[in-house]
Motif scaffolding. Structure first.
Motif, mmCIF file in Angstrom:
data_model
loop_
_atom_site.group_PDB
_atom_site.id
_atom_site.type_symbol
_atom_site.label_atom_id
_atom_site.label_comp_id
_atom_site.label_asym_id
_atom_site.label_seq_id
_atom_site.Cartn_x
_atom_site.Cartn_y
_atom_site.Cartn_z
ATOM 1 N N GLY A 1 -9.174 8.921 3.843
ATOM 2 C CA GLY A 1 -8.372 9.828 3.026
ATOM 3 C C GLY A 1 -6.970 10.052 3.537
ATOM 4 N N LEU A 2 -6.511 9.246 4.505
ATOM 5 C CA LEU A 2 -5.168 9.397 5.072
ATOM 6 C C LEU A 2 -4.350 8.140 4.752
ATOM 7 N N PRO A 3 -3.499 8.187 3.747
ATOM 8 C CA PRO A 3 -2.710 6.995 3.393
ATOM 9 C C PRO A 3 -1.764 6.634 4.541
ATOM 10 N N HIS A 4 -1.792 5.384 4.978
ATOM 11 C CA HIS A 4 -0.985 4.997 6.140
ATOM 12 C C HIS A 4 -0.626 3.520 6.077
ATOM 13 N N ASP A 5 0.418 3.181 6.821
ATOM 14 C CA ASP A 5 0.761 1.778 7.013
ATOM 15 C C ASP A 5 0.404 1.388 8.443
ATOM 16 N N HIS A 6 0.815 0.198 8.838
ATOM 17 C CA HIS A 6 0.599 -0.281 10.208
ATOM 18 C C HIS A 6 1.888 -0.922 10.694
ATOM 19 N N ASN A 7 2.171 -0.782 11.981
ATOM 20 C CA ASN A 7 3.386 -1.399 12.527
ATOM 21 C C ASN A 7 3.071 -2.744 13.171
ATOM 22 N N PHE A 8 2.025 -3.381 12.708
ATOM 23 C CA PHE A 8 1.629 -4.704 13.179
ATOM 24 C C PHE A 8 0.870 -5.414 12.056
ATOM 25 N N HIS A 9 0.864 -6.737 12.116
ATOM 26 C CA HIS A 9 0.061 -7.530 11.191
ATOM 27 C C HIS A 9 -1.382 -7.582 11.687
ATOM 28 N N PHE A 10 -2.322 -7.650 10.762
ATOM 29 C CA PHE A 10 -3.697 -7.952 11.161
ATOM 30 C C PHE A 10 -4.476 -8.556 9.996
ATOM 31 N N GLY B 1 -18.921 -2.181 2.602
ATOM 32 C CA GLY B 1 -17.487 -2.135 2.897
ATOM 33 C C GLY B 1 -16.846 -0.857 2.398
ATOM 34 N N TYR B 2 -15.779 -0.460 3.099
ATOM 35 C CA TYR B 2 -15.057 0.735 2.671
ATOM 36 C C TYR B 2 -14.175 0.410 1.464
ATOM 37 N N ARG B 3 -13.882 1.457 0.688
ATOM 38 C CA ARG B 3 -12.994 1.323 -0.469
ATOM 39 C C ARG B 3 -11.584 1.720 -0.047
ATOM 40 N N SER B 4 -10.593 1.017 -0.558
ATOM 41 C CA SER B 4 -9.196 1.330 -0.274
ATOM 42 C C SER B 4 -8.389 1.384 -1.557
ATOM 43 N N ASP B 5 -7.503 2.376 -1.655
ATOM 44 C CA ASP B 5 -6.425 2.364 -2.634
ATOM 45 C C ASP B 5 -5.237 1.682 -1.963
ATOM 46 N N HIS B 6 -4.728 0.618 -2.572
ATOM 47 C CA HIS B 6 -3.672 -0.188 -1.966
ATOM 48 C C HIS B 6 -2.314 0.118 -2.597
ATOM 49 N N TYR B 7 -1.321 0.269 -1.741
ATOM 50 C CA TYR B 7 0.060 0.507 -2.161
ATOM 51 C C TYR B 7 0.967 -0.454 -1.397
ATOM 52 N N GLU B 8 2.191 -0.540 -1.868
ATOM 53 C CA GLU B 8 3.186 -1.367 -1.185
ATOM 54 C C GLU B 8 4.508 -0.610 -1.121
ATOM 55 N N VAL B 9 5.199 -0.731 0.012
ATOM 56 C CA VAL B 9 6.521 -0.141 0.184
ATOM 57 C C VAL B 9 7.484 -1.233 0.633
ATOM 58 N N ASP B 10 8.770 -0.966 0.491
ATOM 59 C CA ASP B 10 9.796 -1.869 1.001
ATOM 60 C C ASP B 10 10.354 -1.255 2.276
ATOM 61 N N PRO B 11 9.982 -1.768 3.449
ATOM 62 C CA PRO B 11 10.417 -1.137 4.698
ATOM 63 C C PRO B 11 11.923 -1.161 4.892
ATOM 64 N N GLU B 12 12.610 -2.112 4.250
ATOM 65 C CA GLU B 12 14.065 -2.199 4.415
ATOM 66 C C GLU B 12 14.787 -1.059 3.708
ATOM 67 N N ARG B 13 14.112 -0.382 2.799
ATOM 68 C CA ARG B 13 14.742 0.724 2.067
ATOM 69 C C ARG B 13 14.346 2.083 2.635
ATOM 70 N N MET B 14 13.576 2.089 3.704
ATOM 71 C CA MET B 14 13.102 3.338 4.298
ATOM 72 C C MET B 14 13.918 3.685 5.534
ATOM 73 N N CYS C 1 -5.195 3.705 1.626
ATOM 74 C CA CYS C 1 -5.934 4.943 1.831
ATOM 75 C C CYS C 1 -7.408 4.579 1.745
ATOM 76 N N GLN C 2 -8.114 4.692 2.876
ATOM 77 C CA GLN C 2 -9.502 4.254 2.963
ATOM 78 C C GLN C 2 -10.457 5.409 2.683
ATOM 79 N N TYR C 3 -11.637 5.054 2.168
ATOM 80 C CA TYR C 3 -12.678 6.036 1.897
ATOM 81 C C TYR C 3 -13.997 5.525 2.463
ATOM 82 N N ALA C 4 -14.857 6.461 2.856
ATOM 83 C CA ALA C 4 -16.115 6.093 3.500
ATOM 84 C C ALA C 4 -16.958 5.192 2.596
#
Length: 295
Positions: free
Chosen positions: A112-121, A130-143, A177-180
């Motif tokens: 329930g905590l929407p987050h990004d990662h500062n690394f690839h994986f 499997g867990y359920r995720s709501d997927h979003y995308e941001v443009d890091p160059e505009r942040m 944003c992951q869910y149990a």
């Protein structure tokens, strides 16, 4: 969004075979051939339904023996020692009915905590629905990376990390944003590690407001610069001023500028110092200085 990587039907392999294959080629997220190779071997390992249970049992039987490279979190089993540039782990995802969830709460597992990662994986579903995720995308160059900053969070889809599905989470771009899961599930992760990760931030997002709500993992240099000026100001200032003026990594320059700004005598002097830094900078660093003045 995180990218699904399609692989050929996977023949099971052992953990040792998977690690050896990755040792031979490494793991480079910017190289399509490296990504395809890593995804192939991750899928093969996930097709081995016995290895992780056997490994867990052997760890329990040798619980009195300290194993190098195994310290992480209670949710994670390290799969071999960290290598230069990457490491592999298994992540356990409890359901809402599991005792550990009732005891620790959803936040302990980043549910329930929407987050990004500062690394690839790369990740692959191994066990359970499997867990359920709501997927979003941001443009890091505009942040800019300021708490409260409005961010263009583009919703893409909701999906399950079902067994055998391999996904690539791109550093700083993919938000989820992951869910149990409905029942206990396990994923296997191939994590990229590079020196530059220490100079980037990881964020939590407020989906309702469309803003950055929290810095989850801050830049290491923030603490180092603050510590240096606090404990050894006479020796530190020249070094930190040099970093602030000319270091090639903008995020590290910002750490030095913020530490120097904190040493200014009063709010007005601090704002004037930041304004001078913004005038001599450009792009992201200039925006970050001006945002700090606004704070």
């Amino acid at each position: 969004m995180a990218l699904t990587l399609h692989t050929d039907p996977a023949q099971p392999c052992t953990l040792e075979e998977c690690l050896a294959a990755l040792d031979h080629t490494g793991f480079e997220p910017d190289d399509p051939h490296s990504m395809a190779h890593a995804a192939h071997w991750l899928a093969r390992l996930a097709a081995n339904s016995d290895f992780l249970g056997d490994l867990a049992l052997s760890r329990l039987q040798g619980a009195h023996v300290r194993q190098a490279g195994q310290g992480y979190t209670a949710q994670v089993m390290m799969l071999g020692a960290p290598r230069p540039g990457w490491f592999m782990r298994a992540a356990i995802w409890p359901s809402a009915q599991d005792a550990v969830m009732r005891d620790s709460g959803a936040a302990a597992f980043v549910y329930g905590l929407p987050h990004d990662h500062n690394f690839h994986f790369l990740t692959v579903g191994y066990h359970g629905p499997g867990y359920r995720s709501d997927h979003y995308e941001v443009d890091p160059e505009r942040m800019t990376g300021v708490v409260g900053e409005a961010v263009d969070l583009r919703f893409v889809e909701t999906s399950l990390l079902h067994p055998g599905r391999v996904m690539h989470y791109r550093a700083r771009r993919d938000v989820h944003c992951q869910y149990a899961p409905d029942t206990l599930s396990v994923s296997i992760n191939l994590m990229h590690s590079a020196p530059g990760q220490r100079w980037t931030d990881q964020f939590e997002y407020d989906l309702r407001r469309g803003t950055i709500s929290r810095v989850l993992t801050g830049c290491t240099a923030d603490t180092l610069c603050k510590l240096a000026t606090a404990l050894s100001p006479a020796a530190a200032l020249d070094v930190i001023e040099t970093i602030a003026r000319s270091h090639p990594v903008e995020r590290l320059r910002w750490s030095a500028i913020r530490a120097l700004a904190a040493e200014q005598p009063g709010t007005q002097a601090r704002a004037e110092f930041l304004d001078r830094q913004a005038a001599r900078a450009s792009g992201w660093l200039a925006r970050r200085c001006r945002a700090e003045i606004g704070d």
